[in-house]
Scaffold this motif. Structure first.
Motif, PDB file in Angstrom:
ATOM      1  N   LEU A   7     -33.916 -60.984  56.453  1.00  0.00           N
ATOM      2  CA  LEU A   7     -33.790 -60.280  57.728  1.00  0.00           C
ATOM      3  C   LEU A   7     -35.125 -59.695  58.121  1.00  0.00           C
ATOM      4  N   ASP A   8     -35.606 -60.083  59.277  1.00  0.00           N
ATOM      5  CA  ASP A   8     -36.842 -59.545  59.845  1.00  0.00           C
ATOM      6  C   ASP A   8     -36.431 -58.580  60.954  1.00  0.00           C
ATOM      7  N   MET A   9     -36.286 -57.296  60.585  1.00  0.00           N
ATOM      8  CA  MET A   9     -35.842 -56.278  61.534  1.00  0.00           C
ATOM      9  C   MET A   9     -37.041 -55.585  62.153  1.00  0.00           C
ATOM     10  N   GLY A  52     -36.873 -54.972  71.095  1.00  0.00           N
ATOM     11  CA  GLY A  52     -37.720 -55.742  71.995  1.00  0.00           C
ATOM     12  C   GLY A  52     -39.178 -55.808  71.605  1.00  0.00           C
ATOM     13  N   MET A  53     -39.607 -54.998  70.616  1.00  0.00           N
ATOM     14  CA  MET A  53     -41.019 -54.960  70.264  1.00  0.00           C
ATOM     15  C   MET A  53     -41.328 -55.991  69.180  1.00  0.00           C
ATOM     16  N   HIS A  54     -41.419 -57.248  69.567  1.00  0.00           N
ATOM     17  CA  HIS A  54     -41.730 -58.313  68.619  1.00  0.00           C
ATOM     18  C   HIS A  54     -42.321 -59.480  69.411  1.00  0.00           C
ATOM     19  N   SER A  92     -32.408 -57.612  71.508  1.00  0.00           N
ATOM     20  CA  SER A  92     -32.611 -58.198  70.187  1.00  0.00           C
ATOM     21  C   SER A  92     -33.464 -57.258  69.336  1.00  0.00           C
ATOM     22  N   VAL A  93     -33.066 -57.101  68.071  1.00  0.00           N
ATOM     23  CA  VAL A  93     -33.776 -56.184  67.174  1.00  0.00           C
ATOM     24  C   VAL A  93     -34.168 -56.854  65.865  1.00  0.00           C
ATOM     25  N   GLY A  94     -33.918 -58.157  65.736  1.00  0.00           N
ATOM     26  CA  GLY A  94     -34.303 -58.819  64.496  1.00  0.00           C
ATOM     27  C   GLY A  94     -33.840 -60.258  64.453  1.00  0.00           C
TER      28      GLY A  94
END
Length: 317
Positions: free
Chosen positions: A13-15, A20-22, A46-48
């Motif tokens: 999991l890449d949280m 939105g900050m990705h 989206s968060v991850g």
């Protein structure tokens, strides 16, 4: 290895620390806005992302994304003002009925009502006094041609409050709903004397058998690490990464009956995604409990969505 032998399951999991900050968020959001699922609403961000490892080749493939209901987790000022307005209107109507059940009030009765309203603690509330925050995360399986809902985990604030009051410790409660399943799974944090690291338990029904699962956070660990036990035996672990932007983790389920149960693996993924929010959730529970014990239970707003989780399907129509 025989094809009939079960394979272990491993996900990463890449949280992200902020919704939105990705760098990859733009492409994901474009895909999600055209999703064939009504679970991804306009109030979701989206968060991850979730990647799954192929056991035989060791290769990783990004297979899922995680969405956060921002309208209930980060309630804006206008929504809080609206909630406060409804709360005060309900209180005003209740106080009015205490004076006169029906009809308009005469001058003396109106004066009595005004005096009650002025002294009433609900009417003196401000938007910042209301605790309405609640975590809702959703898991979606993504591909080049479609997006499919795989499950939801929701915070159950009503259970959290009475459990926390009874145990004198802020305890979390979450419920997981999976597609094509008639049953929901409640994940409950438990209070154990002299056990500071978190312990969560739940019962997972696979359609034939009930599996009793225990998630025990490790006493000494670099990140948020949990041992996963089922019916008294170890079946995997959650390995949290310390040096990460959000709350990144590996979820490992050993080869067995549950490692090939997609619903169970998705449930474990949803719980792991929630871990990064646990600290903020406990603070929210603490504010609700303090308000309730001080006689201000009205500050704990329970939304209709959460009330529906307690719907009695056997009740007479």
């Amino acid at each position: 290895m025989s094809k009939k032998d079960p394979l272990p399951s491993r996900r990463y999991l890449d949280m992200w620390a902020l919704p939105g900050m990705h760098p990859s968020n733009v492409g994901i959001m474009q895909q999600m806005t055209t999703a064939d699922s009504n679970h991804f609403t306009t109030h979701m961000d989206s968060v991850g992302t979730v990647s799954e490892q192929d056991y035989e080749t060791g290769a990783w493939e990004r297979t899922h994304m995680i969405g956060l209901r921002t309208d209930v987790w980060k309630v804006d000022g206008e929504e809080m003002e609206d909630a406060l307005s409804v709360l005060k209107d309900q209180r005003r109507q209740r106080l009015k009925k205490e004076i006169k059940k029906n009809g308009r009030l005469n001058a003396k009765q109106q004066q009595t009502l005004d005096e009650k309203l002025e002294a009433d603690e609900v009417m003196s509330l401000e938007a910042g006094d209301i605790e309405k925050r609640r975590l809702i995360l959703k898991l979606f399986k993504t591909s080049t041609d479609r997006v499919r809902w795989c499950g939801t985990i929701e915070q159950v604030t009503m259970t959290e409050v009475h459990n926390s009051i009874g145990s004198r410790r802020n305890l979390l409660t979450m419920v997981v709903m999976l597609p094509r399943s008639e049953h929901v799974t409640y994940i409950q944090q438990n209070h154990r004397t002299f056990r500071i690291p978190s312990v969560f338990t739940f019962g997972f029904y696979d359609g034939k058998h009930m599996h009793h699962v225990e998630l025990k956070r490790k006493w000494i660990s670099i990140g948020a690490d949990f041992d996963v036990n089922c019916d008294g035996e170890s079946i995997g672990e959650i390995d949290g990464r310390l040096f990460s932007f959000g709350a990144d983790s590996y979820v490992d389920v050993d080869a067995g009956e549950l490692s090939e149960n997609t619903g169970f693996v998705d449930l474990m993924t949803l719980f792991t995604a929630s871990v990064g929010y646990h600290k903020a959730m406990r603070k929210s529970v603490d504010r609700r409990v303090k308000a309730t014990l001080s006689g201000q239970s009205h500050c704990h707003v329970v939304c209709n969505e959460e009330l529906r989780l307690r719907h009695n399907g056997r009740a007479a129509a």
